[in-house]
Write an enzyme that holds these catalytic residues in place. Structure first.
Site, PDB file in Angstrom:
ATOM      1  N   ALA A  72       0.989  -1.167   0.051  1.00 34.14           N
ATOM      2  CA  ALA A  72      -0.138  -0.008   0.102  1.00 34.14           C
ATOM      3  C   ALA A  72       0.776   1.159   0.035  1.00 34.14           C
ATOM      4  O   ALA A  72       2.156   1.326   0.522  1.00 34.14           O
ATOM      5  CB  ALA A  72      -0.889  -0.098   1.339  1.00 34.14           C
ATOM      6  N   GLY A 113       0.669  -5.272   1.026  1.00 36.65           N
ATOM      7  CA  GLY A 113      -0.461  -5.589   0.216  1.00 36.65           C
ATOM      8  C   GLY A 113      -0.135  -6.125  -1.173  1.00 36.65           C
ATOM      9  O   GLY A 113      -1.067  -6.677  -1.473  1.00 36.65           O
ATOM     10  N   GLU A 116      -0.762  -9.627  -0.584  1.00 41.06           N
ATOM     11  CA  GLU A 116      -1.945 -10.030  -0.092  1.00 41.06           C
ATOM     12  C   GLU A 116      -2.613  -9.939  -1.732  1.00 41.06           C
ATOM     13  O   GLU A 116      -3.287 -10.827  -1.792  1.00 41.06           O
ATOM     14  CB  GLU A 116      -2.473  -8.882   0.689  1.00 41.06           C
ATOM     15  CG  GLU A 116      -2.252  -8.966   1.974  1.00 41.06           C
ATOM     16  CD  GLU A 116      -2.854  -7.704   2.811  1.00 41.06           C
ATOM     17  OE1 GLU A 116      -3.287  -8.140   3.832  1.00 41.06           O
ATOM     18  OE2 GLU A 116      -2.544  -6.677   2.466  1.00 41.06           O
ATOM     19  N   GLU A 136       3.926  -5.164   7.610  1.00 41.71           N
ATOM     20  CA  GLU A 136       3.203  -4.201   8.318  1.00 41.71           C
ATOM     21  C   GLU A 136       3.383  -3.692   9.857  1.00 41.71           C
ATOM     22  O   GLU A 136       3.280  -2.740  10.323  1.00 41.71           O
ATOM     23  CB  GLU A 136       1.529  -4.563   8.135  1.00 41.71           C
ATOM     24  CG  GLU A 136       1.088  -4.324   6.806  1.00 41.71           C
ATOM     25  CD  GLU A 136       1.177  -5.472   5.904  1.00 41.71           C
ATOM     26  OE1 GLU A 136       0.725  -5.703   4.757  1.00 41.71           O
ATOM     27  OE2 GLU A 136       2.060  -6.586   6.127  1.00 41.71           O
TER      28      GLU A 136
END
Length: 709
Positions: A72, A113, A116, A136
């Site tokens: 992200a 992300g 993910e 994270e």
């Protein structure tokens, strides 16, 4: 292979009739394909379009050489862009629920992300060198788009928990043979083109009707597999993110994927709104900003550094040398006496032998590293060095002698650097015929481990040359340091601030706190070691000598309680006694009756009646002292920005990163509250006639501006 351009994707591969039938979606958002709103829209649109294209049988997602996706865009967190559709979870749902199989082709970094997104694909093909991870937790967060739910369906739960809780990344090669990766592309010719070809070929072999979703796979483990994770979290009791990550992983145990996903999201949002994640995200940005100097253009040329010299083969000198050996640069090590030189070489050899035993180095690497070191007792050995760093005794006369000799033997254009921690770099530079080529490179001990590098630039009378400063920043990057540029003053940024911090720890004891209570309060705040224990470790005599020098320079007594201890010959761990007593071979501090007597005598001499000093006051005194001095450093232009100070203290002085640094912590508390508390301390000092302490606690203009705003 045929090609046909379509909106958002390109068709590749050849079906039985010769038509291209694999939609290749290229992620493009340099430098690391951060999953900001624009890229999320592009991926979502491409996958949706490919679903509606009858010619497409499978979809491949691929990034650049450097990154599938770094995750992200943290700059969007807390902004409208974060909440604008499609959200990342919308993109992942479109990918995971695709009726046509989606293959992630992973090169470079695949983090957060980005991983993910890859987990939501039905299949994954990766270059062996790709790095995968969920970092994270290092930003005070947890994966927020299914990472804690999908990863343990593709890796054993214990292994998945380790990756989530540590935040570390691992190579794709190390994951070969797991359900996470269907294929690993290895070999000398393995590059992005080879990866794409392998992914397209793999996609063409998949059944046209789609593939099983990750969410539908069984969890690879049970509650017992989280035992190590629970033990690790228990040791990090002050940190919120590891505890939340464990709760999210435990949520996966029920087997209800949607419930686990919802719980993960709730935990993520709570962390995002919390002070620890704000602090860690602040530091993430601060470390990148610190390397940018306002008056140093980005295109400033740098000087080539191919050979490095180090003056001094002691602990600091050998530590500095190890930084350059690690990146394959030849190092010339010079000592005044051969005996000291041989000790330094023995230190380097032991470091490599220990690395060999622990598997950090191979025998071939150890042999290669040894060839990089040239040892001498003659300064003439520096003749071909591009950068020479002195790491000798902290005395101006000694520094002058070293730099005169370096100036005489080093080639034109060579950069001469001082590792001084307090002395005036401009005064050191002045004894050379090349003052513009002199810079401060203040490493922190152990120099090959500590990440902070204070780069000290001279502004007057002869400024450090721009290309010298630019080269210093580039060298810091190459050796993996976190650089912060400082102006010239006594102690620069870090040690100058440390003086006030330590003085307030002494003051707390003077006013009635036990040394153990002071250390417990600061350790409870989050530092690994309290100031008095640290003083014993570093050596009380070092600060004692510095304060004697400052007393002479300033024409006033700056003696602290610690100096009274030093006067009795007790310097800390190296003498077995200091603030605490130490048994032979044991560094555990014990009460020291002799020090208690010194404290009592000092209170009596100062006319102080001991009172109760609570942990909150100890923390306020010590931490706000850092803030007070940091603000003056900003007023004087010694540091460029408040966030630079935060980098100095978290990277070099053990300030807890999850509090963001002293200046970020003060902002979190509230500048007005901090200034008001400083006013209380100033009034207390004024009441007993301590004008210097009262002046110290008087807020600087910069600090007053923050409080007013």
């Amino acid at each position: 292979m045929s090609h046909r351009t379509q909106p958002n994707y390109e068709l590749q591969g050849a079906a039985a009739d010769g038509a291209a039938d694999v939609a290749v979606v290229t992620l493009s958002n340099p430098p690391v394909n951060g999953l900001g709103l624009a890229l999320r829209r592009q991926i979502h649109a491409a996958v949706t379009a490919a679903q509606a294209d009858d010619q497409v049988r499978a979809i491949v997602l691929i990034g650049s050489d450097k990154a599938f996706s770094g995750g992200a865009d943290i700059r969007e967190l807390g902004t409208p862009a974060q909440l604008t559709e499609p959200l990342l979870r919308d993109v992942l749902a479109a990918v995971e629920n695709s009726a046509k199989p989606v293959v992630a082709a992973i090169s470079g970094v695949c983090l957060g992300g980005g991983l993910e997104l890859a987990l939501a694909c039905q299949h994954r093909v990766a270059l062996a060198t790709a790095q995968l991870g969920l970092p994270e937790v290092k930003l005070g967060l947890i994966p927020g788009s299914g990472g804690t739910q999908r990863l343990p369906r593709l890796l054993p739960l214990a292994q998945a928990a380790d990756l989530v809780l540590s935040g570390r990344s691992v190579s794709a090669l190390s994951l070969a043979g797991t359900a996470l990766l269907d294929q690993v592309v290895d070999g000398a010719q393995a590059d992005r083109a080879a990866l794409l070809a392998a992914a397209v070929a793999f996609a063409q072999q998949l059944p046209a009707g789609g593939s099983p979703r990750t969410r539908d796979r069984a969890l690879l483990g049970s509650d017992a597999d989280l035992a190590d994770a629970r033990a690790g979290v228990a040791k990090q009791k002050l940190l919120d993110a590891p505890r939340a990550a464990l709760q999210a992983l435990e949520g996966a145990l029920s087997g209800d994927f949607d419930a686990g996903l919802q719980r993960e999201r709730e935990l993520f949002l709570a962390l995002q709104a919390g002070p620890q994640s704000r602090a860690l995200r602040h530091l993430f940005q601060a470390e990148r900003l610190a390397a940018k100097v306002a008056d140093l253009p980005g295109d400033t040329p740098t000087r080539a550094v191919r050979r490095v010299g180090v003056v001094g083969a002691g602990t600091m000198g050998t530590g500095i040398a190890l930084n350059f050996i690690a990146i394959g640069l030849p190092v010339v090590l010079v000592e005044a006496k051969d005996e000291a030189l041989q000790r330094g070489l023995a230190t380097l050899k032991k470091h490599d032998e220990d690395g060999l035993k622990k598997g950090r180095f191979t025998a071939e690497q150890v042999a290669q590293r040894a060839t990089l070191v040239t040892a001498s007792t003659d300064y003439a050995a520096f003749a071909d060095c591009d950068l020479v760093i002195e790491a000798v005794f902290e005395d101006m006369a000694v520094k002058h002698s070293v730099f005169r000799q370096l100036d005489a033997v080093c080639k034109p254009g060579a950069i001469l650097a001082s590792n001084t921690s307090t002395l005036d770099v401009g005064e050191i530079a002045a004894v050379t015929a090349r003052p513009a080529d002199v810079v401060g490179l203040h490493f922190f001990s152990p120099a090959h481990i500590m990440k902070l590098l204070e780069i000290v630039r001279v502004k007057t009378p002869v400024p450090t040359a721009p290309e010298v400063l630019a080269t210093a920043l580039e060298v810091a990057r190459q050796i993996g340091k976190k650089p912060v540029v400082s102006g010239v003053c006594d102690g620069f940024i870090g040690n100058r601030m440390l003086a006030g911090y330590f003085a307030q720890a002494n003051q707390a004891v003077l006013e009635g706190a036990e040394p153990t209570a002071v250390d417990r309060a600061i350790e409870g705040f989050g530092l690994a070691m309290g100031p008095l224990r640290m003083n014993d470790l570093a050596g009380i005599d070092i600060g004692w000598a510095s304060r004697r020098r400052r007393s002479a320079q300033q024409g006033r007594d700056v003696t602290l309680l610690a100096d009274r201890i030093a006067e009795t010959g007790r310097f800390g761990q190296k003498t077995g006694s200091g603030w605490y007593r130490y048994e032979a071979g044991n560094r555990t501090p014990q009460p020291e009756p002799q020090t208690e007597a010194v404290i009592a005598a000092y209170r009596q001499a100062k006319g102080v009646t001991a009172r109760a000093v609570g942990a909150e006051e100890v923390v306020e005194r010590c931490i706000y002292a850092l803030v007070a001095e940091g603000a003056r450093i900003l007023d004087e232009g010694i540091a460029q920005r408040a966030s630079d100070i935060d980098v100095v203290y978290t990277a070099g002085y053990g300030f807890p990163a999850w509090r963001g640094g002293p200046m970020a912590y003060a902002q979190e508390v509230g500048w007005a509250k901090v200034v008001a508390r400083m006013g209380d301390f100033a009034a207390q000092a004024q009441a007993v006639g301590d004008v210097h302490a009262a002046a110290f606690w008087t807020p600087s203009p910069w600090l007053q501006q923050q409080a007013a705003a």
